[in-house]
Design a protein around this motif. Structure first.
Motif, PDB file in Angstrom:
ATOM      1  N   PRO A  33      65.882  17.531  23.213  1.00 12.34           N
ATOM      2  CA  PRO A  33      67.050  17.316  24.070  1.00 12.34           C
ATOM      3  C   PRO A  33      68.148  16.569  23.313  1.00 12.34           C
ATOM      4  CG  PRO A  33      65.032  16.659  25.192  1.00 12.34           C
ATOM      5  CD  PRO A  33      64.671  16.957  23.769  1.00 12.34           C
ATOM      6  N   GLY A  34      69.367  16.987  23.501  1.00 10.15           N
ATOM      7  CA  GLY A  34      70.499  16.333  22.863  1.00 10.15           C
ATOM      8  C   GLY A  34      70.826  16.825  21.475  1.00 10.15           C
ATOM      9  N   SER A  35      70.117  17.797  20.970  1.00  6.18           N
ATOM     10  CA  SER A  35      70.384  18.256  19.607  1.00  6.18           C
ATOM     11  C   SER A  35      71.484  19.307  19.543  1.00  6.18           C
ATOM     12  CB  SER A  35      69.113  18.811  18.967  1.00  6.18           C
ATOM     13  OG  SER A  35      68.712  19.993  19.624  1.00  6.18           O
ATOM     14  N   ARG A  36      71.891  19.845  20.673  1.00  2.00           N
ATOM     15  CA  ARG A  36      72.906  20.892  20.677  1.00  2.00           C
ATOM     16  C   ARG A  36      74.244  20.378  20.129  1.00  2.00           C
ATOM     17  NH1 ARG A  36      73.531  25.877  23.354  1.00  2.00           N
ATOM     18  NH2 ARG A  36      71.536  25.491  24.344  1.00  2.00           N
ATOM     19  N   SER A  37      74.645  19.173  20.527  1.00  2.00           N
ATOM     20  CA  SER A  37      75.923  18.651  20.047  1.00  2.00           C
ATOM     21  C   SER A  37      75.876  18.376  18.543  1.00  2.00           C
ATOM     22  CB  SER A  37      76.310  17.385  20.808  1.00  2.00           C
ATOM     23  OG  SER A  37      75.355  16.368  20.592  1.00  2.00           O
ATOM     24  N   SER A  38      74.761  17.879  18.055  1.00  2.00           N
ATOM     25  CA  SER A  38      74.632  17.651  16.612  1.00  2.00           C
ATOM     26  C   SER A  38      74.678  18.965  15.837  1.00  2.00           C
ATOM     27  CB  SER A  38      73.317  16.938  16.305  1.00  2.00           C
ATOM     28  OG  SER A  38      73.284  15.679  16.915  1.00  2.00           O
ATOM     29  N   ALA A  39      74.040  19.994  16.372  1.00  2.00           N
ATOM     30  CA  ALA A  39      74.041  21.299  15.714  1.00  2.00           C
ATOM     31  C   ALA A  39      75.439  21.904  15.719  1.00  2.00           C
ATOM     32  CB  ALA A  39      73.046  22.230  16.391  1.00  2.00           C
ATOM     33  N   ASN A  40      76.165  21.749  16.817  1.00  2.00           N
ATOM     34  CA  ASN A  40      77.531  22.279  16.874  1.00  2.00           C
ATOM     35  C   ASN A  40      78.444  21.555  15.888  1.00  2.00           C
ATOM     36  OD1 ASN A  40      76.937  24.193  18.802  1.00  2.00           O
ATOM     37  ND2 ASN A  40      77.479  22.870  20.514  1.00  2.00           N
ATOM     38  N   GLU A  41      78.305  20.244  15.768  1.00  2.00           N
ATOM     39  CA  GLU A  41      79.095  19.492  14.795  1.00  2.00           C
ATOM     40  C   GLU A  41      78.789  19.949  13.366  1.00  2.00           C
ATOM     41  OE1 GLU A  41      79.034  15.238  15.041  1.00  2.00           O
ATOM     42  OE2 GLU A  41      79.100  15.308  17.226  1.00  2.00           O
ATOM     43  N   ALA A  42      77.531  20.128  13.062  1.00  2.38           N
ATOM     44  CA  ALA A  42      77.133  20.564  11.727  1.00  2.38           C
ATOM     45  C   ALA A  42      77.642  21.971  11.431  1.00  2.38           C
ATOM     46  CB  ALA A  42      75.621  20.505  11.582  1.00  2.38           C
ATOM     47  N   ALA A  43      77.691  22.817  12.458  1.00  2.00           N
ATOM     48  CA  ALA A  43      78.163  24.186  12.257  1.00  2.00           C
ATOM     49  C   ALA A  43      79.647  24.238  11.942  1.00  2.00           C
ATOM     50  CB  ALA A  43      77.868  25.022  13.495  1.00  2.00           C
TER      51      ALA A  43
END
Length: 54
Positions: A33-43
């Motif tokens: 949970p909560g990893s979607r925002s980190s993945a979007n930033e990294a992308a």
């Protein structure tokens, strides 16, 4: 027991277990949970300093 046979036995049993546990851990890490925002930033990192306009 020859060295090759011992290494083969180790890879067949413990190596498979280690790789399976690593894979499960990576999947849990990716879908936590909560990893979607980190993945979007990294992308978006490659486009961060993109100042070219069309």
């Amino acid at each position: 027991m020859e060295t090759y046979t011992a290494m083969r036995h180790m890879a067949d049993s413990w190596g498979l277990l280690c790789m399976t546990l690593f894979f499960i851990g990576a999947v849990i890490f990716a879908f936590r949970p909560g990893s979607r925002s980190s993945a979007n930033e990294a992308a978006l990192i490659p486009f961060k300093d993109d100042s070219h306009e069309r």
